[in-house]
Design a protein around this motif. Sequence first.
Motif, PDB file in Angstrom:
ATOM      1  N   GLY A 101       1.120   4.363  -2.783  1.00 11.50           N
ATOM      2  CA  GLY A 101       0.726   5.644  -2.213  1.00 11.50           C
ATOM      3  C   GLY A 101      -0.703   5.694  -1.722  1.00 11.50           C
ATOM      4  O   GLY A 101      -1.318   6.769  -1.713  1.00 11.50           O
ATOM      5  N   LYS A 102      -1.242   4.561  -1.305  1.00 11.61           N
ATOM      6  CA  LYS A 102      -2.624   4.521  -0.829  1.00 11.61           C
ATOM      7  C   LYS A 102      -2.667   4.879   0.652  1.00 11.61           C
ATOM      8  O   LYS A 102      -1.787   4.507   1.425  1.00 11.61           O
ATOM      9  CB  LYS A 102      -3.217   3.129  -1.045  1.00 11.61           C
ATOM     10  CG  LYS A 102      -4.706   3.040  -0.765  1.00 11.61           C
ATOM     11  CD  LYS A 102      -5.220   1.657  -1.085  1.00 11.61           C
ATOM     12  CE  LYS A 102      -6.726   1.559  -0.861  1.00 11.61           C
ATOM     13  NZ  LYS A 102      -7.107   1.817   0.529  1.00 11.61           N
ATOM     14  N   GLU A 103      -3.715   5.610   1.030  1.00  7.60           N
ATOM     15  CA  GLU A 103      -3.874   5.972   2.437  1.00  7.60           C
ATOM     16  C   GLU A 103      -4.136   4.718   3.266  1.00  7.60           C
ATOM     17  O   GLU A 103      -4.964   3.881   2.904  1.00  7.60           O
ATOM     18  CB  GLU A 103      -5.030   6.962   2.593  1.00  7.60           C
ATOM     19  CG  GLU A 103      -5.185   7.488   4.008  1.00  7.60           C
ATOM     20  CD  GLU A 103      -6.300   8.513   4.115  1.00  7.60           C
ATOM     21  OE1 GLU A 103      -6.616   8.914   5.242  1.00  7.60           O
ATOM     22  OE2 GLU A 103      -6.853   8.894   3.058  1.00  7.60           O
ATOM     23  N   MET A 104      -3.451   4.603   4.381  1.00  5.11           N
ATOM     24  CA  MET A 104      -3.485   3.384   5.180  1.00  5.11           C
ATOM     25  C   MET A 104      -4.732   3.343   6.064  1.00  5.11           C
ATOM     26  O   MET A 104      -5.057   4.303   6.752  1.00  5.11           O
ATOM     27  CB  MET A 104      -2.237   3.310   6.058  1.00  5.11           C
ATOM     28  CG  MET A 104      -2.013   1.959   6.694  1.00  5.11           C
ATOM     29  SD  MET A 104      -1.526   0.729   5.475  1.00  5.11           S
ATOM     30  CE  MET A 104      -0.026   1.459   4.849  1.00  5.11           C
ATOM     31  N   ASP A 105      -5.436   2.226   6.000  1.00  8.86           N
ATOM     32  CA  ASP A 105      -6.562   1.963   6.895  1.00  8.86           C
ATOM     33  C   ASP A 105      -6.175   0.749   7.746  1.00  8.86           C
ATOM     34  O   ASP A 105      -6.295  -0.394   7.309  1.00  8.86           O
ATOM     35  CB  ASP A 105      -7.836   1.682   6.095  1.00  8.86           C
ATOM     36  CG  ASP A 105      -9.071   1.588   6.989  1.00  8.86           C
ATOM     37  OD1 ASP A 105      -8.900   1.432   8.220  1.00  8.86           O
ATOM     38  OD2 ASP A 105     -10.201   1.663   6.473  1.00  8.86           O
ATOM     39  N   TYR A 106      -5.697   1.011   8.951  1.00 11.94           N
ATOM     40  CA  TYR A 106      -5.146  -0.063   9.775  1.00 11.94           C
ATOM     41  C   TYR A 106      -6.212  -1.048  10.242  1.00 11.94           C
ATOM     42  O   TYR A 106      -5.904  -2.204  10.538  1.00 11.94           O
ATOM     43  CB  TYR A 106      -4.407   0.528  10.975  1.00 11.94           C
ATOM     44  CG  TYR A 106      -3.115   1.206  10.585  1.00 11.94           C
ATOM     45  CD1 TYR A 106      -1.975   0.455  10.327  1.00 11.94           C
ATOM     46  CD2 TYR A 106      -3.048   2.587  10.452  1.00 11.94           C
ATOM     47  CE1 TYR A 106      -0.787   1.064   9.952  1.00 11.94           C
ATOM     48  CE2 TYR A 106      -1.859   3.208  10.077  1.00 11.94           C
ATOM     49  CZ  TYR A 106      -0.736   2.444   9.829  1.00 11.94           C
ATOM     50  OH  TYR A 106       0.441   3.046   9.448  1.00 11.94           O
ATOM     51  N   GLN A 146       0.828  -1.207   0.000  1.00 16.18           N
ATOM     52  CA  GLN A 146       0.000   0.000   0.000  1.00 16.18           C
ATOM     53  C   GLN A 146       0.864   1.259   0.000  1.00 16.18           C
ATOM     54  O   GLN A 146       0.515   2.263  -0.628  1.00 16.18           O
ATOM     55  CB  GLN A 146      -0.935  -0.009   1.211  1.00 16.18           C
ATOM     56  CG  GLN A 146      -1.998  -1.105   1.137  1.00 16.18           C
ATOM     57  CD  GLN A 146      -3.065  -0.956   2.193  1.00 16.18           C
ATOM     58  OE1 GLN A 146      -3.715   0.084   2.281  1.00 16.18           O
ATOM     59  NE2 GLN A 146      -3.258  -1.994   2.999  1.00 16.18           N
ATOM     60  N   LYS A 147       1.977   1.197   0.707  1.00 20.49           N
ATOM     61  CA  LYS A 147       2.910   2.328   0.669  1.00 20.49           C
ATOM     62  C   LYS A 147       3.499   2.501  -0.728  1.00 20.49           C
ATOM     63  O   LYS A 147       3.747   3.621  -1.187  1.00 20.49           O
ATOM     64  CB  LYS A 147       4.031   2.098   1.684  1.00 20.49           C
ATOM     65  CG  LYS A 147       3.603   2.191   3.141  1.00 20.49           C
ATOM     66  CD  LYS A 147       3.274   3.616   3.536  1.00 20.49           C
ATOM     67  CE  LYS A 147       2.996   3.711   5.029  1.00 20.49           C
ATOM     68  NZ  LYS A 147       2.646   5.109   5.436  1.00 20.49           N
TER      69      LYS A 147
END
Length: 224
Positions: free
Chosen positions: A107-112, A103-104
Amino acid sequence: MARQRKSKEPKSAADIKLKQPDRSGPSDKTLLDLAQGKDLFSQAEERRRELAKERGEVIEERRAEDDEEERNVLSPGADRFMEAMLYTISLSMLHLTFDILVQKQYGKEMDYRDVAIRTARAWVVFLILFWPLHPHEANPTLLPGFPRKYQQPLRQTIFGIMSAVSGCYLIHISNNYDYLAVMKQAPPVGCLWLWAVIELELVNAVLSLIVAGGYLWYYDYKVY
């Protein structure tokens, strides 16, 4: 004529003088001191061990240590469960790492929260696969009715196919699918590939990696 001794009358308690006992100890060496000085006890113990060894007897101390070790050893079923937990939790942590990295990378926003849910689901899948496939003394038979001497080659065949297919498929999706498919499929496939290689013997592991490398070369794919 025999003399008659006059019997002395016992003294009263008031006439007896009180005196402290002698606490200075013996002035000369005792037998215990002589034995310790010449190390006789150690020599006797060594001799006893030699005689017991010649007679094939088990020394009590050694037997007690062995009994203690046997009591501390887990049963085969418990050992299998602990080994399964160790492997599958490690694979789940690896899946978590791959999930975050991919995901990094895009460049995707992380949804933990979603990452944790996917990791938990992956752990369940890993446990379901690991429990019957991983060789253990409590699980020597993979396929009932199949000769026992072929159980290990059967496992190696399964892991070899898993390694080759997982490696080739990971290369395929990395070069042909969009980023959403890669983010969804790459972490579990990568974990299965790594686990299969670990389970394989050295020669079989190298052969499976050669298959993946040949697939990469034949289709002129790139490694991202």
